[in-house]
Design a protein around this motif. Structure first.
Motif, PDB file in Angstrom:
ATOM      1  N   ASP A 148       0.782  -1.183   0.043  1.00  0.00           N
ATOM      2  CA  ASP A 148       0.056   0.037  -0.150  1.00  0.00           C
ATOM      3  C   ASP A 148       0.806   1.352  -0.172  1.00  0.00           C
ATOM      4  OD1 ASP A 148       0.955   0.023   2.516  1.00  0.00           O
ATOM      5  OD2 ASP A 148      -1.178  -0.349   3.449  1.00  0.00           O
ATOM      6  N   GLY A 149       2.216   1.019  -0.024  1.00  0.00           N
ATOM      7  CA  GLY A 149       3.032   2.265  -0.235  1.00  0.00           C
ATOM      8  C   GLY A 149       3.199   3.095   1.271  1.00  0.00           C
ATOM      9  N   LEU A 150       2.731   2.417   2.140  1.00  0.00           N
ATOM     10  CA  LEU A 150       2.841   3.080   3.404  1.00  0.00           C
ATOM     11  C   LEU A 150       4.053   2.560   4.047  1.00  0.00           C
ATOM     12  CD1 LEU A 150      -0.696   2.986   5.231  1.00  0.00           C
ATOM     13  CD2 LEU A 150       0.515   5.121   4.178  1.00  0.00           C
ATOM     14  N   SER A 151       4.792   3.196   4.990  1.00  0.00           N
ATOM     15  CA  SER A 151       5.934   2.834   5.676  1.00  0.00           C
ATOM     16  C   SER A 151       5.618   1.876   6.881  1.00  0.00           C
ATOM     17  CB  SER A 151       6.962   3.827   6.112  1.00  0.00           C
ATOM     18  OG  SER A 151       6.363   4.519   7.209  1.00  0.00           O
ATOM     19  N   TYR A 152       6.381   1.264   7.409  1.00  0.00           N
ATOM     20  CA  TYR A 152       5.978   0.269   8.513  1.00  0.00           C
ATOM     21  C   TYR A 152       5.467   1.492   9.779  1.00  0.00           C
ATOM     22  CZ  TYR A 152       5.988  -2.777  12.853  1.00  0.00           C
ATOM     23  OH  TYR A 152       5.790  -3.216  13.955  1.00  0.00           O
ATOM     24  N   ALA A 153       6.443   2.467   9.944  1.00  0.00           N
ATOM     25  CA  ALA A 153       6.115   3.431  10.845  1.00  0.00           C
ATOM     26  C   ALA A 153       4.819   3.969  10.743  1.00  0.00           C
ATOM     27  CB  ALA A 153       7.106   4.468  10.987  1.00  0.00           C
ATOM     28  N   ASP A 154       4.536   4.420   9.620  1.00  0.00           N
ATOM     29  CA  ASP A 154       3.133   4.936   9.151  1.00  0.00           C
ATOM     30  C   ASP A 154       1.912   4.048   9.667  1.00  0.00           C
ATOM     31  OD1 ASP A 154       4.448   7.219   8.385  1.00  0.00           O
ATOM     32  OD2 ASP A 154       4.053   6.664   6.188  1.00  0.00           O
ATOM     33  N   THR A 155       2.211   2.728   9.234  1.00  0.00           N
ATOM     34  CA  THR A 155       1.250   1.530   9.543  1.00  0.00           C
ATOM     35  C   THR A 155       1.093   1.540  11.014  1.00  0.00           C
ATOM     36  OG1 THR A 155       1.788   0.688   7.593  1.00  0.00           O
ATOM     37  CG2 THR A 155       0.643  -0.638   9.135  1.00  0.00           C
ATOM     38  N   VAL A 156       1.991   1.406  11.681  1.00  0.00           N
ATOM     39  CA  VAL A 156       2.032   1.333  13.140  1.00  0.00           C
ATOM     40  C   VAL A 156       1.526   2.600  13.909  1.00  0.00           C
ATOM     41  CG1 VAL A 156       3.337   0.966  15.351  1.00  0.00           C
ATOM     42  CG2 VAL A 156       3.811  -0.280  13.382  1.00  0.00           C
ATOM     43  N   LYS A 157       1.702   3.582  13.431  1.00  0.00           N
ATOM     44  CA  LYS A 157       1.373   4.953  13.932  1.00  0.00           C
ATOM     45  C   LYS A 157      -0.143   4.933  13.730  1.00  0.00           C
ATOM     46  CE  LYS A 157       2.072   9.964  13.612  1.00  0.00           C
ATOM     47  NZ  LYS A 157       0.983  10.548  12.966  1.00  0.00           N
ATOM     48  N   ALA A 158      -0.861   4.755  12.691  1.00  0.00           N
ATOM     49  CA  ALA A 158      -2.202   4.542  12.407  1.00  0.00           C
ATOM     50  C   ALA A 158      -2.891   3.796  13.482  1.00  0.00           C
ATOM     51  CB  ALA A 158      -2.681   4.245  10.879  1.00  0.00           C
ATOM     52  N   LEU A 159      -2.258   2.559  13.653  1.00  0.00           N
ATOM     53  CA  LEU A 159      -3.054   1.328  14.416  1.00  0.00           C
ATOM     54  C   LEU A 159      -2.985   1.791  15.754  1.00  0.00           C
ATOM     55  CD1 LEU A 159      -1.473  -1.687  12.648  1.00  0.00           C
ATOM     56  CD2 LEU A 159      -3.771  -0.993  12.658  1.00  0.00           C
ATOM     57  N   LYS A 160      -1.932   2.570  16.301  1.00  0.00           N
ATOM     58  CA  LYS A 160      -1.827   2.896  17.705  1.00  0.00           C
ATOM     59  C   LYS A 160      -2.488   4.096  17.809  1.00  0.00           C
ATOM     60  CE  LYS A 160       0.388   1.273  20.192  1.00  0.00           C
ATOM     61  NZ  LYS A 160      -0.046   0.295  20.939  1.00  0.00           N
ATOM     62  N   GLU A 161      -2.804   4.877  16.972  1.00  0.00           N
ATOM     63  CA  GLU A 161      -3.940   5.664  17.065  1.00  0.00           C
ATOM     64  C   GLU A 161      -5.630   5.337  17.353  1.00  0.00           C
ATOM     65  OE1 GLU A 161      -1.638   9.409  14.621  1.00  0.00           O
ATOM     66  OE2 GLU A 161      -3.434   8.691  13.873  1.00  0.00           O
ATOM     67  N   GLU A 162      -5.554   4.453  16.789  1.00  0.00           N
ATOM     68  CA  GLU A 162      -6.928   3.317  16.715  1.00  0.00           C
ATOM     69  C   GLU A 162      -6.849   2.572  17.990  1.00  0.00           C
ATOM     70  OE1 GLU A 162      -7.139   1.901  12.776  1.00  0.00           O
ATOM     71  OE2 GLU A 162      -6.886   3.944  11.853  1.00  0.00           O
ATOM     72  N   GLY A 163      -5.980   2.646  18.768  1.00  0.00           N
ATOM     73  CA  GLY A 163      -6.046   1.832  20.061  1.00  0.00           C
ATOM     74  C   GLY A 163      -5.482   0.418  19.890  1.00  0.00           C
ATOM     75  N   ALA A 164      -5.005  -0.015  18.707  1.00  0.00           N
ATOM     76  CA  ALA A 164      -4.667  -1.516  18.393  1.00  0.00           C
ATOM     77  C   ALA A 164      -3.207  -2.019  19.028  1.00  0.00           C
ATOM     78  CB  ALA A 164      -4.353  -1.794  16.959  1.00  0.00           C
ATOM     79  N   LEU A 165      -3.184  -3.016  19.364  1.00  0.00           N
ATOM     80  CA  LEU A 165      -1.770  -3.560  20.037  1.00  0.00           C
ATOM     81  C   LEU A 165      -1.148  -4.031  18.564  1.00  0.00           C
ATOM     82  CD1 LEU A 165      -2.786  -5.239  23.377  1.00  0.00           C
ATOM     83  CD2 LEU A 165      -1.535  -2.976  22.824  1.00  0.00           C
ATOM     84  N   VAL A 166       0.226  -3.888  18.393  1.00  0.00           N
ATOM     85  CA  VAL A 166       0.827  -4.373  17.305  1.00  0.00           C
ATOM     86  C   VAL A 166       2.109  -5.412  17.691  1.00  0.00           C
ATOM     87  CG1 VAL A 166       2.221  -3.734  15.253  1.00  0.00           C
ATOM     88  CG2 VAL A 166       0.359  -2.226  16.288  1.00  0.00           C
TER      89      VAL A 166
END
Ligand SMILES: CC(=O)N[C@H](C=O)[C@@H](O)[C@H](O)[C@H](O)COP(=O)(O)O
Length: 222
Positions: free
Chosen positions: A105-123
């Motif tokens: 999807d062209g996102l970096s790993y960091a961008d992916t984690v950032k979005a998930l963390k903002e949504e309250g997910a554990l990664v």
């Protein structure tokens, strides 16, 4: 107790069947997950939205969900969309490819984690090398793991668990939960990885993949 805390010192059982295999059915996977819970697993790791939901419906322990798309390159929860879907399906933790390879999807790993963390997910970061682990910790992953050691081209595929990578990870990141996953094939090896400092150990094939286990025995008596 938090989900991450509940994993400490425990056995996580990976319950997966691969495309075309006889046990590839959510109900079958859920039955195996329940059996693993009864045997003392502290969490289940599983693949695919239907399996995640079916297993959540059976077990009390946390579920680490992932979604595999293909089997080459970045295939473990390759995009943010896949990760969000795992959470929506009921996963308590989402496991994602944490290699430094380009993501579909062209996102970096960091961008992916950032979005998930903002949504309250554990990664959970599925790493294939110490450089991956560095990136994963920097990005704020909740758990790092040796899952992709031997599968991403950066580490040799050891016959058993990759003790060397585990050691590098626990030494460099004593404050981060480090899971040892991949080719833990016996109770003795599981005990060894815990003694080596793993926060928890993940066992898949040796508990939940009868075709492979059968072949170990069949080969041994040839
Ligand atoms: C590399 C990759 O795709 N690993 C997958 C990750 O979810 C699974 O196929 C493994 O079964 C799992 O990591 C557990 O490992 P083992 O089955 O060796 O105990």
């Amino acid at each position: 107790m938090s989900v991450i805390e509940s994993l400490r010192g425990g056995l996580i059982v990976s319950v997966q069947a691969y495309p075309g295999e006889p046990m590839r059915h959510p109900e079958t996977m859920a039955q195996i997950a329940l059996a693993a819970e009864r045997g003392g697993a502290v969490a289940i790791r599983c693949q695919g939205l239907a399996d995640i939901s079916a297993i959540k419906g059976q077990v009390e322990i946390p579920v680490i969900g992932l979604w595999k798309e293909g089997h080459e390159g970045v295939y473990i929860t390759p995009t943010l969309r896949h990760a969000r879907a795992c959470i929506m399906a009921g996963a308590d933790v989402v496991a994602i490819d944490a290699t430094r390879r380009a993501r579909p999807d062209g996102l970096s790993y960091a961008d992916t984690v950032k979005a998930l963390k903002e949504e309250g997910a554990l990664v959970m970061a599925d790493c294939g090398s110490i450089d991956d682990a560095r990136m994963a910790v920097e990005a704020g992953s909740d758990i790092i793991s040796t899952t992709l050691a031997g599968y991403s081209g950066e580490r040799e595929k050891t016959a058993g668990p990759d003790f060397e990578l585990l050691d590098q990870m626990v030494t460099e990141f004593p404050q981060v939960p480090v899971l040892c996953e991949g080719r833990v094939h016996s109770p003795t090896q599981a005990a060894e990885v815990m003694a080596a400092g793993a926060y928890a150990v993940v066992v898949g094939t040796a508990i939940t993949h009868p075709t492979t286990i059968t072949s170990w025995f069949a080969d041994a008596i040839k």
